[in-house]
Design a protein around this motif. Structure first.
Motif, PDB file in Angstrom:
ATOM      1  N   GLY A 235       0.817  -1.211   0.000  1.00 49.97           N
ATOM      2  CA  GLY A 235       0.000   0.000   0.000  1.00 49.97           C
ATOM      3  C   GLY A 235       0.846   1.254   0.000  1.00 49.97           C
ATOM      4  O   GLY A 235       1.988   1.207  -0.441  1.00 49.97           O
ATOM      5  N   ARG A 237      -1.839   2.711  -1.127  1.00 52.73           N
ATOM      6  CA  ARG A 237      -2.958   2.730  -2.062  1.00 52.73           C
ATOM      7  C   ARG A 237      -3.348   1.318  -2.472  1.00 52.73           C
ATOM      8  O   ARG A 237      -2.556   0.379  -2.326  1.00 52.73           O
ATOM      9  CB  ARG A 237      -2.587   3.554  -3.294  1.00 52.73           C
ATOM     10  N   THR A 239      -6.710  -1.133  -4.774  1.00 50.54           N
ATOM     11  CA  THR A 239      -7.764  -1.221  -5.788  1.00 50.54           C
ATOM     12  C   THR A 239      -8.962  -1.962  -5.205  1.00 50.54           C
ATOM     13  O   THR A 239      -8.799  -3.021  -4.581  1.00 50.54           O
ATOM     14  CB  THR A 239      -7.239  -1.999  -7.017  1.00 50.54           C
ATOM     15  N   LEU A 266      -4.427  -3.995  -1.599  1.00 41.46           N
ATOM     16  CA  LEU A 266      -3.406  -2.951  -1.480  1.00 41.46           C
ATOM     17  C   LEU A 266      -2.285  -3.255  -2.472  1.00 41.46           C
ATOM     18  O   LEU A 266      -1.988  -4.424  -2.765  1.00 41.46           O
ATOM     19  CB  LEU A 266      -2.865  -2.900  -0.049  1.00 41.46           C
ATOM     20  N   ASP A 267      -1.659  -2.215  -2.982  1.00 47.17           N
ATOM     21  CA  ASP A 267      -0.595  -2.410  -3.968  1.00 47.17           C
ATOM     22  C   ASP A 267       0.515  -3.262  -3.355  1.00 47.17           C
ATOM     23  O   ASP A 267       1.038  -2.930  -2.281  1.00 47.17           O
ATOM     24  CB  ASP A 267      -0.030  -1.056  -4.413  1.00 47.17           C
ATOM     25  N   ARG A 290      -9.503   3.093  -7.654  1.00 46.53           N
ATOM     26  CA  ARG A 290      -8.260   3.237  -6.892  1.00 46.53           C
ATOM     27  C   ARG A 290      -8.557   4.026  -5.617  1.00 46.53           C
ATOM     28  O   ARG A 290      -9.212   5.082  -5.650  1.00 46.53           O
ATOM     29  CB  ARG A 290      -7.220   3.964  -7.739  1.00 46.53           C
ATOM     30  N   VAL A 291      -8.073   3.521  -4.484  1.00 50.18           N
ATOM     31  CA  VAL A 291      -8.393   4.139  -3.191  1.00 50.18           C
ATOM     32  C   VAL A 291      -7.140   4.244  -2.320  1.00 50.18           C
ATOM     33  O   VAL A 291      -6.128   3.574  -2.561  1.00 50.18           O
ATOM     34  CB  VAL A 291      -9.476   3.333  -2.438  1.00 50.18           C
ATOM     35  N   GLU A 292      -7.275   5.100  -1.283  1.00 47.38           N
ATOM     36  CA  GLU A 292      -6.201   5.251  -0.293  1.00 47.38           C
ATOM     37  C   GLU A 292      -6.832   5.334   1.094  1.00 47.38           C
ATOM     38  O   GLU A 292      -7.994   5.740   1.225  1.00 47.38           O
ATOM     39  CB  GLU A 292      -5.376   6.508  -0.580  1.00 47.38           C
ATOM     40  N   TYR A 305     -11.524   4.054   3.268  1.00 45.02           N
ATOM     41  CA  TYR A 305     -10.688   4.312   2.091  1.00 45.02           C
ATOM     42  C   TYR A 305     -11.456   5.263   1.188  1.00 45.02           C
ATOM     43  O   TYR A 305     -12.670   5.183   1.088  1.00 45.02           O
ATOM     44  CB  TYR A 305     -10.374   3.005   1.361  1.00 45.02           C
ATOM     45  N   THR A 308      -8.499   7.905  -4.931  1.00 47.55           N
ATOM     46  CA  THR A 308      -7.267   8.674  -5.098  1.00 47.55           C
ATOM     47  C   THR A 308      -7.372   9.644  -6.271  1.00 47.55           C
ATOM     48  O   THR A 308      -6.570  10.562  -6.390  1.00 47.55           O
ATOM     49  CB  THR A 308      -6.081   7.743  -5.411  1.00 47.55           C
ATOM     50  N   GLU A 310      -6.911   8.565  -9.321  1.00 41.09           N
ATOM     51  CA  GLU A 310      -6.210   7.910 -10.439  1.00 41.09           C
ATOM     52  C   GLU A 310      -7.230   7.244 -11.366  1.00 41.09           C
ATOM     53  O   GLU A 310      -8.341   6.934 -10.945  1.00 41.09           O
ATOM     54  CB  GLU A 310      -5.286   6.804  -9.889  1.00 41.09           C
TER      55      GLU A 310
END
Ligand SMILES: [Zn+2]
Length: 322
Positions: A235, A237, A239, A266-267, A290-292, A305, A308, A310
């Motif tokens: 993370g 970030r 998806t 999470l990434d 896409r979220v954070e 979340y 973002t 993106e």
């Protein structure tokens, strides 16, 4: 080795159920200090009553009234009552075959000690002072040496008698609270995960065999069956891989409905975790968003979340994480 975490954990929810004609009559009867059973096709009397014959599976509706006195058929001593149990002093769990019944009812027996309890002991219902149509309308049983009670065919007949089951203001539903109250230790892997969260970092563990990164980590790879110990920060970030819209307001949860709960990969993680999606109208949340994380002051994990901004992730990027 850092200190392992542990904390008290309570899982609690009210379970609301409707009763149907037999259970409704049984619980309303208790409110009226009357114990009802049902008669099976072969003439046996079941207390507590059931809706279907356990032998033939036929629907059964013939209600009968049984005694408020009975005989202990087996028992176990409970030396340390827990919260929510029928008595707060040591007592016996007993199966009681009420006079006129062929099966036994599970309840509590108020007895001074285990020495005072035996199979074959005669007991009587102690009614609760306030009754609402619940099994707790029987406060407990108590040892009793007098004649049978609650049967009207004569004190020695022992026969259950027919009952219409009709009562004014019948109870048609109950709320049964379920509660699990225990001490939880998350173990090595999750303790490290939670300690990292305190610094607003999300740390998973990579399997040495298949290279998958598990978040939250459980300490082992369920596919390969090997321990994981390589820590990997992921993370922040991620998806949204899938989601649902929640329309039922949960008790003790201060979130207005509808809101969205989603699975978020999470990434860098090979497993999606779940969280609330906010900062976007509920009907615009979508797979691939896409979220954070959004942290609140003092929060031990992300409050929710948010998008973002993106472009959405390609389906191929997360299809294996659904
Ligand atoms: Zn693996």
């Amino acid at each position: 080795m850092p200190e392992l975490l542990k904390a008290p954990l309570v899982v609690e929810f009210p379970f609301t159920r409707s009763l149907g004609p037999v259970q409704s009559a049984f619980l309303t009867g208790l409110r009226e200090r009357t114990v009802l059973g049902v008669k099976t096709t072969d003439g046996r009397v079941l207390v507590p009553p059931v809706e279907y014959d356990p032998v033939t599976a036929d629907e059964i509706r013939d209600l009968v009234e049984v005694g408020a006195t009975g005989t202990v058929t087996t028992w176990a001593w409970n030396p340390a009552p827990r919260r929510g149990q029928p008595l707060d002093t040591p007592f016996a769990w007993v199966l009681v075959r009420l006079d006129g019944a062929d099966t036994a009812l599970l309840h509590a027996l108020d007895a001074p000690s285990a020495d005072a309890v035996r199979t074959g002991l005669r007991v009587r219902v102690r009614w609760a002072a306030e009754r609402t149509g619940a099994i707790t309308d029987i406060a407990c049983f108590e040892p009793y040496e007098g004649p049978r009670e609650g049967l009207y065919e004569g004190p020695d007949s022992g026969e259950a008698r027919d009952h219409s089951g009709d009562f004014a203001n019948a109870v048609t539903g109950i709320v049964a609270p379920a509660r699990l109250d225990y001490t939880y230790s998350p173990g090595r892997a999750q303790s490290a995960y939670i300690n990292a969260l305190a610094e607003r970092k999300t740390v998973g563990e990579r399997c040495p065999s298949c290279r998958k990164v598990y978040v939250p980590p459980r300490g082992a790879c369920p596919t390969c069956g090997v321990a994981t110990d390589e820590q990997v920060e992921v993370g922040p970030r991620g998806t949204v891989t899938t989601y649902c819209i929640v329309n039922i307001k949960a008790k003790n949860l201060d979130i207005e409905v509808p809101y969205v709960y989603g699975h978020i990969a999470l990434d860098g993680a090979d497993l999606a975790l779940h969280g609330r999606i906010g900062g976007i109208p509920y009907d615009q949340v979508r797979m691939g968003l896409r979220v954070e994380p959004v942290w609140t002051e003092g929060g031990r994990y992300p409050d929710h979340y948010r998008p973002t901004g993106e472009p959405d992730a390609d389906y191929d990027a997360y299809k294996e994480l659904l």
